[in-house]
Design a protein around this motif. Structure first.
Motif: not given
Length: 220
Positions: A34-45, A70-72, A86-93
């Motif tokens: 369960s659960g999920n975590i994401s982080l934008r790439l520092p060299d390509d947000p 990150a946006l889609t 739940e990737t779509a929820i991360h993208a919405a945030v």
């Protein structure tokens, strides 16, 4: 296919996700897969790494992540493992808040509050006020906040649309949300900040439950 970073920044980001996943698993906040975590790439947000679907969070490695827009939320390179459902929820945030990290877990007290406060047909909110821990959320007014609770629709894209619409309309809200019967999602400018906010919100939900007072729930 396991994630194979092409840059040092990608390798470091993937390892950060693996490390914090194990930490949250050990707390009992990411049981099993369960659960999920994401982080934008520092060299390509414009791109982000997110935990792959179906992975045991206590055994996650730097290869158990997926690179997405990150946006889609759409997977970037072809042939990767499947990203979290739940990737779509991360993208919405990411789209609405400009955050750089998002964490979703099933921490017990936040999940209990989400269970008690959810509605089947509309976004609700839980009033949180007076507790000192509100200062840990970076609010303009740290004396109170309304923590949104979203219906846990079977269609994740529908949840993501609800989240994007609510966050766009409530810019002064807390950096977190609850999913009915499901868990909590928080975000921040870094994984460290998102984790700190998660800890504060879980502690606030614990205080609400332990106070044994009736939750102040309203429709958003």
């Amino acid at each position: 296919m396991s994630y194979a970073p092409s840059t040092a920044a990608g390798k470091q980001t993937a390892q950060q996700l693996a490390d914090i996943s194990r930490t949250l698993y050990e707390r009992g906040w990411m049981p099993g897969t369960s659960g999920n975590i994401s982080l934008r790439l520092p060299d390509d947000p414009g791109r982000a790494l997110i935990t792959a679907s179906g992975r045991d969070k206590g055994e996650l490695t730097a290869g158990d992540v997926v690179e997405v827009d990150a946006l889609t939320g759409l997977a970037s390179p072809p042939g990767q493992d499947r990203p979290s459902a739940e990737t779509a929820i991360h993208a919405a945030v990411y789209r609405v808040t400009g955050a750089r990290a998002v964490i979703h877990v099933h921490s017990p007290y936040a999940t209990v509050v989400a269970h008690r406060a959810t509605a089947t047909d509309a976004v609700t909110s839980v009033r949180v006020e007076r507790f000192e821990l509100l200062k840990g959320l970076g609010l303009n007014d740290p004396t109170s906040t309304d923590l949104p609770v979203f219906p846990n629709w079977p269609e994740v894209d529908r949840i993501a649309d609800d989240v994007a619409g609510h966050l766009a309309a409530c810019r002064e809200g807390p950096p977190g949300l609850l999913l009915g019967d499901h868990g909590i999602t928080t975000w921040g400018d870094s994984l460290g900040q998102a984790k700190n906010r998660l800890e504060c919100l879980e502690a606030l939900c614990r205080l609400l439950v332990l106070s044994q007072s009736e939750l102040h729930v309203s429709r958003a």
